[in-house]
Every structure is written in C-alpha cells, then in structure tokens.
Design a protein around this motif. Structure first.
Motif, mmCIF file in Angstrom:
data_model
loop_
_atom_site.group_PDB
_atom_site.id
_atom_site.type_symbol
_atom_site.label_atom_id
_atom_site.label_comp_id
_atom_site.label_asym_id
_atom_site.label_seq_id
_atom_site.Cartn_x
_atom_site.Cartn_y
_atom_site.Cartn_z
ATOM 1 N N ALA A 35 -35.780 37.080 39.481
ATOM 2 C CA ALA A 35 -36.104 35.863 38.854
ATOM 3 C C ALA A 35 -36.083 34.546 39.840
ATOM 4 C CB ALA A 35 -35.134 35.713 37.675
ATOM 5 N N VAL A 36 -35.004 34.702 40.452
ATOM 6 C CA VAL A 36 -34.800 33.559 41.674
ATOM 7 C C VAL A 36 -35.968 33.652 42.616
ATOM 8 C CG1 VAL A 36 -33.086 32.473 43.319
ATOM 9 C CG2 VAL A 36 -32.260 33.464 41.063
ATOM 10 N N LYS A 37 -36.311 34.831 43.134
ATOM 11 C CA LYS A 37 -37.290 34.787 44.001
ATOM 12 C C LYS A 37 -38.603 34.201 43.471
ATOM 13 C CE LYS A 37 -40.124 38.115 46.622
ATOM 14 N NZ LYS A 37 -41.527 37.555 46.120
ATOM 15 N N ALA A 38 -38.849 34.500 42.038
ATOM 16 C CA ALA A 38 -40.224 33.778 41.401
ATOM 17 C C ALA A 38 -39.962 32.440 41.615
ATOM 18 C CB ALA A 38 -40.136 34.570 39.821
ATOM 19 N N LEU A 39 -38.995 31.631 41.215
ATOM 20 C CA LEU A 39 -38.667 30.466 41.448
ATOM 21 C C LEU A 39 -38.920 29.701 42.732
ATOM 22 C CD1 LEU A 39 -35.288 29.654 39.488
ATOM 23 C CD2 LEU A 39 -37.361 29.185 38.544
ATOM 24 N N ARG A 40 -38.488 30.636 43.880
ATOM 25 C CA ARG A 40 -38.773 30.215 45.109
ATOM 26 C C ARG A 40 -40.071 30.370 45.567
ATOM 27 N NH1 ARG A 40 -36.701 26.962 47.999
ATOM 28 N NH2 ARG A 40 -34.470 28.122 48.316
ATOM 29 N N ASP A 41 -40.755 31.545 45.096
ATOM 30 C CA ASP A 41 -42.130 31.418 45.406
ATOM 31 C C ASP A 41 -43.049 30.494 45.055
ATOM 32 O OD1 ASP A 41 -41.407 33.787 47.112
ATOM 33 O OD2 ASP A 41 -42.165 35.296 45.692
ATOM 34 N N PRO A 159 -38.207 32.266 34.341
ATOM 35 C CA PRO A 159 -39.205 31.795 35.052
ATOM 36 C C PRO A 159 -40.658 31.966 34.680
ATOM 37 C CG PRO A 159 -38.475 33.638 35.954
ATOM 38 C CD PRO A 159 -37.445 33.535 35.045
ATOM 39 N N ARG A 160 -40.828 32.826 33.615
ATOM 40 C CA ARG A 160 -42.140 33.020 33.140
ATOM 41 C C ARG A 160 -42.226 31.996 31.947
ATOM 42 N NH1 ARG A 160 -41.753 39.545 33.189
ATOM 43 N NH2 ARG A 160 -42.983 39.901 34.901
ATOM 44 N N ALA A 161 -41.300 31.726 31.507
ATOM 45 C CA ALA A 161 -41.242 30.618 30.331
ATOM 46 C C ALA A 161 -41.493 29.244 31.027
ATOM 47 C CB ALA A 161 -39.907 30.646 29.510
ATOM 48 N N LEU A 162 -41.133 28.973 32.188
ATOM 49 C CA LEU A 162 -41.257 27.959 32.923
ATOM 50 C C LEU A 162 -42.526 27.726 33.652
ATOM 51 C CD1 LEU A 162 -37.801 27.500 34.442
ATOM 52 C CD2 LEU A 162 -38.866 26.124 32.973
ATOM 53 N N GLY A 163 -43.503 28.768 33.266
ATOM 54 C CA GLY A 163 -44.918 28.763 33.701
ATOM 55 C C GLY A 163 -45.107 29.409 34.897
ATOM 56 N N ILE A 164 -44.329 30.390 35.321
ATOM 57 C CA ILE A 164 -44.536 31.124 36.759
ATOM 58 C C ILE A 164 -45.016 32.461 36.197
ATOM 59 C CG2 ILE A 164 -43.106 32.257 38.598
ATOM 60 C CD1 ILE A 164 -41.295 29.752 38.454
ATOM 61 N N ARG A 165 -46.219 32.794 36.970
ATOM 62 C CA ARG A 165 -46.753 34.369 36.708
ATOM 63 C C ARG A 165 -46.007 35.148 37.678
ATOM 64 N NH1 ARG A 165 -53.146 35.543 36.466
ATOM 65 N NH2 ARG A 165 -53.029 37.557 35.886
ATOM 66 N N VAL A 166 -45.472 36.355 37.065
ATOM 67 C CA VAL A 166 -44.627 37.245 37.856
ATOM 68 C C VAL A 166 -45.485 38.592 37.723
ATOM 69 C CG1 VAL A 166 -42.492 38.215 38.504
ATOM 70 C CG2 VAL A 166 -42.590 35.879 37.594
ATOM 71 N N GLU A 167 -46.033 39.060 38.462
ATOM 72 C CA GLU A 167 -46.576 40.402 38.597
ATOM 73 C C GLU A 167 -45.457 41.400 38.823
ATOM 74 O OE1 GLU A 167 -49.407 40.801 36.760
ATOM 75 O OE2 GLU A 167 -50.593 38.894 37.034
ATOM 76 N N PRO A 168 -46.015 42.895 38.326
ATOM 77 C CA PRO A 168 -44.907 43.701 38.910
ATOM 78 C C PRO A 168 -44.802 44.038 40.221
ATOM 79 C CG PRO A 168 -46.205 44.537 37.191
ATOM 80 C CD PRO A 168 -46.936 43.223 37.254
ATOM 81 N N GLU A 169 -45.896 43.699 41.002
ATOM 82 C CA GLU A 169 -45.801 43.736 42.415
ATOM 83 C C GLU A 169 -45.134 42.825 43.074
ATOM 84 O OE1 GLU A 169 -49.987 42.435 41.503
ATOM 85 O OE2 GLU A 169 -48.548 43.763 40.626
ATOM 86 N N ASP A 170 -44.836 41.748 42.356
ATOM 87 C CA ASP A 170 -44.159 40.460 42.970
ATOM 88 C C ASP A 170 -42.719 40.679 42.763
ATOM 89 O OD1 ASP A 170 -46.728 38.941 43.400
ATOM 90 O OD2 ASP A 170 -46.648 38.280 41.373
ATOM 91 N N ILE A 171 -42.167 41.585 42.073
ATOM 92 C CA ILE A 171 -40.845 41.991 41.907
ATOM 93 C C ILE A 171 -40.117 42.458 42.941
ATOM 94 C CG2 ILE A 171 -38.994 42.794 40.528
ATOM 95 C CD1 ILE A 171 -41.051 42.966 38.104
ATOM 96 N N ALA A 172 -39.048 41.687 43.743
ATOM 97 C CA ALA A 172 -38.396 42.238 44.782
ATOM 98 C C ALA A 172 -36.996 41.610 44.782
ATOM 99 C CB ALA A 172 -39.036 41.758 46.131
ATOM 100 N N PHE A 173 -36.011 42.476 45.402
ATOM 101 C CA PHE A 173 -34.540 41.924 45.568
ATOM 102 C C PHE A 173 -34.238 41.671 47.159
ATOM 103 C CE2 PHE A 173 -35.394 44.873 42.204
ATOM 104 C CZ PHE A 173 -34.425 44.669 41.205
ATOM 105 N N ASP A 174 -34.292 40.141 47.288
ATOM 106 C CA ASP A 174 -34.072 39.677 48.760
ATOM 107 C C ASP A 174 -32.623 39.732 49.091
ATOM 108 O OD1 ASP A 174 -36.895 39.889 48.503
ATOM 109 O OD2 ASP A 174 -37.275 37.678 49.036
ATOM 110 N N LEU A 175 -31.985 40.679 49.073
ATOM 111 C CA LEU A 175 -30.582 40.472 49.635
ATOM 112 C C LEU A 175 -30.448 40.163 51.299
ATOM 113 C CD1 LEU A 175 -29.267 43.520 47.647
ATOM 114 C CD2 LEU A 175 -28.372 41.300 47.320
#
Length: 340
Positions: A35-41, A159-175
């Motif tokens: 979710a935070v990655k979606a915000l950052r991207d 993030p989706r409610a905030l208007g960010i489109r998140v596709e399955p291929e966008d989901i990642a865990f940036d540790l």
C-alpha cells in the motif's frame, strides 16, 4: 468527524507529506508495504514518514519507500507509570518536523493508533472500516474494507480509495536489502528453517523439528529465530543461528537462502516478501487471511502443500498440528523441488 463515503476523500495532490501509522506487528508491517509502495509510485513528491514500534523500525530503515522512520516506544508505556510516559511523549510527537499539509493514514485501527493519529495535529486522518476500540472516532474519513480479506488486500483498499490504481503486477514488498551477519561463513545453497513463533500453537515441536532437519539432509540447514529451548537439533549439516541475528541480518539471510521453511510468524512474511522459494506452515491460522501473500509461495495446511488460494474454507478452519510424519513430508517435498 467520521465519514464512510470515499467520494469525499481528498486528493493526495493537495498534500506535501503522508504519515503512515502502523506500529506493529512485524508481519502486519510487511503486509502494509504494498500500500505504501502504491502511494510512493503514484505520488513520488510526497514526503512519507512511518511510525512503528521501536523494535520493528530496523525492518523499515533503508527501504526506498520511506523518507523517515519514527520510533514509537510502546514498551516504555507499560506498567503503572506507562500512561504518564505516553502523555509526556505526546509533547514530543506533536513537535516533530513535518511538511504541511500532511495526511495521516492509520493502518493499525486500534485506540492507541487513533489517539496518536489525532495527536499529530494534522487536519486529515483516514482509517479503515474494520478499525476497533473506537479508533474510527478519530478519523475524518473511513475506507470500507472486507474484514475477511487478506491483510494486504485490506490495506490496498486505502490507496485505491484515494484514486490510485493498483494492478496485481504492481504489488511488491520493498524491504531494505539487509545486512550480512558478522562472522557469516555458511555454505551456499543452504535451506533456512524458522521453526518458532510467539503465537501459541504455531511453533514446531522438538521432535517435528528434528524430523524436518533429518529429512533435509545432506543439504545445509541454517536455523534462525528466537527460542529459549536448548534442545535444538544438531548435525554436520545444521548451522544454528538462532538467537544470533538482528532483523536486518534476518532479511539478508532470507534473501540468500535457496529455500525457506517457516512457521506462521513475522519472519515468514519477511521470507515470502524477499524470496519466492518459501513455504509457510499454518497450524490453526487461516492462510487465506494471514498467509504468505506472494503468488509463488507455498503453504502447508491441514496435511497438504498448495498455494494459499487453493485451500478450501473447510481446510482453513482446521486446527492441525505438524506431526513428525508431516515434518518429514515437508522436508522431502522441499528436497524434491531443489533436486528436480
């Protein structure tokens, strides 16, 4: 003021910074990363800060998603004087640097996170509809979520409610990349085994752990995790790193391992986030809700190994411990994958 109408949510373009309130637990912090990655991207100009329990901040420091990690010293708030310390901490919290306007996103959804979010002093606080303990009374807006969904999917609703489109291929865990443990000299191609959990009924028994390690021989096995039990398995192929690693070192080990076997725990989610060659072991917990999220990761549940989404509701409701025979079967399954 609280609203469940996501059409009224503000635009992130109107903010200069975002505060993530997700103090714990370890696994839940990992689940929040997509979710935070979606915000950052979507909004790279946002200054993103994350409030986390002091013991978990090392897992976030160095992540490309976050500009600043703010420690939340929750352990100091326990005991008879804990409430006073919490109140005194409030003064420091309200004066920490920020860029205005700031939006606060409470992913924790408990009373303390709602209070802390409110104390921040920012004019916009958003949380999720499954928040508990009255925390929703501190929100300006509440995003509807399915309480039965996986934690990652619930958090992505924000993030989706905030208007960010998140596709399955966008989901990642940036540790963060992690840190090599001092004195590390273990052979390459090792299998990491994390057999202990703080959750009751999740850890492997001593006999099951011995059976698992025997089945993995002669592949080198690195034991990791925290335990007070001195009767850990030994053998020429076993390298005991339990009680010896920091969180950054654990991340590094999980990245290097050829395969990771872990009981349901925070380290299991770390392993799944950085290494698709991971098997999570679930006894009573439901892997559809709290299992390792990445699609390539496998799960042992109710006597069989499959992907998280392949288990039936009936299987997920079963409370089945790991017998010695089960443990040997898990080890043999891993060896077959490594040698096929």
């Amino acid at each position: 003021m609280m609203s469940a109408d996501t059409r009224q949510l503000p635009s992130l373009r109107d903010f200069r910074s975002a505060l993530i309130v997700k103090p714990s637990s370890l696994g839940d912090i990992v689940h929040t990363l997509p979710a935070v990655k979606a915000l950052r991207d979507a909004h790279p100009w946002l200054k993103i800060r994350w409030l986390a329990n002091t013991e978990w901040t090392p897992i976030l420091k160095g992540s490309p998603l976050i500009d600043e990690v703010i420690p939340f010293p929750r352990k100091t708030f326990r005991g008879p004087v804990g409430l006073l310390r919490f109140w005194n901490w409030r003064r420091t919290w309200m004066t920490l640097p920020r860029e205005e306007p700031e939006i606060v996103l409470d992913f924790q959804g408990l009373l303390r996170s709602g209070v802390v979010s409110s104390w921040r002093g920012s004019k916009m606080v958003i949380g999720l509809s499954d928040a508990r303990e009255g925390s929703r009374f501190f929100y300006n807006h509440t995003v509807p979520v399915d309480a039965g969904a996986h934690a990652v999917d619930r958090y992505l609703k924000l993030p989706r409610a905030l208007g960010i489109r998140v596709e399955p291929e966008d989901i990642a865990f940036d540790l963060a990349p992690g840190t090599e443990p001092a004195g590390w000299s273990e052979p390459k191609g090792f299998i990491a085994v994390h057999p202990w959990s703080r959750g009751e009924g999740k850890s492997l028994s001593n006999s099951a752990l011995h059976a698992l390690c025997d089945a993995l021989a002669p592949h080198p096995v690195v034991l990791v995790g925290m335990t007070s039990d001195p009767s850990r398995p030994t053998g020429s192929h076993i390298h005991d790193w339990s009680q010896r690693t920091t969180l950054p070192e654990l991340i590094w080990i999980m990245r290097q391992t050829r395969f990771c076997i872990s009981v349901d725990s925070g380290p299991m989610h770390i392993a799944a986030a950085v290494n698709p060659q991971t098997l999570g072991i679930h006894t009573w917990s439901d892997p559809r809700k709290v299992g390792p999220y990445p699609a390539g990761v496998h799960v042992w549940k109710a006597g069989r190994i499959a992907k998280r989404s392949e288990f039936s509701a009936e299987e997920c409701q079963r409370d089945a411990g790991v017998s010695d025979e089960d443990a040997r079967g898990i080890g043999e399954w891993v060896v077959r994958r490594l040698t096929s």
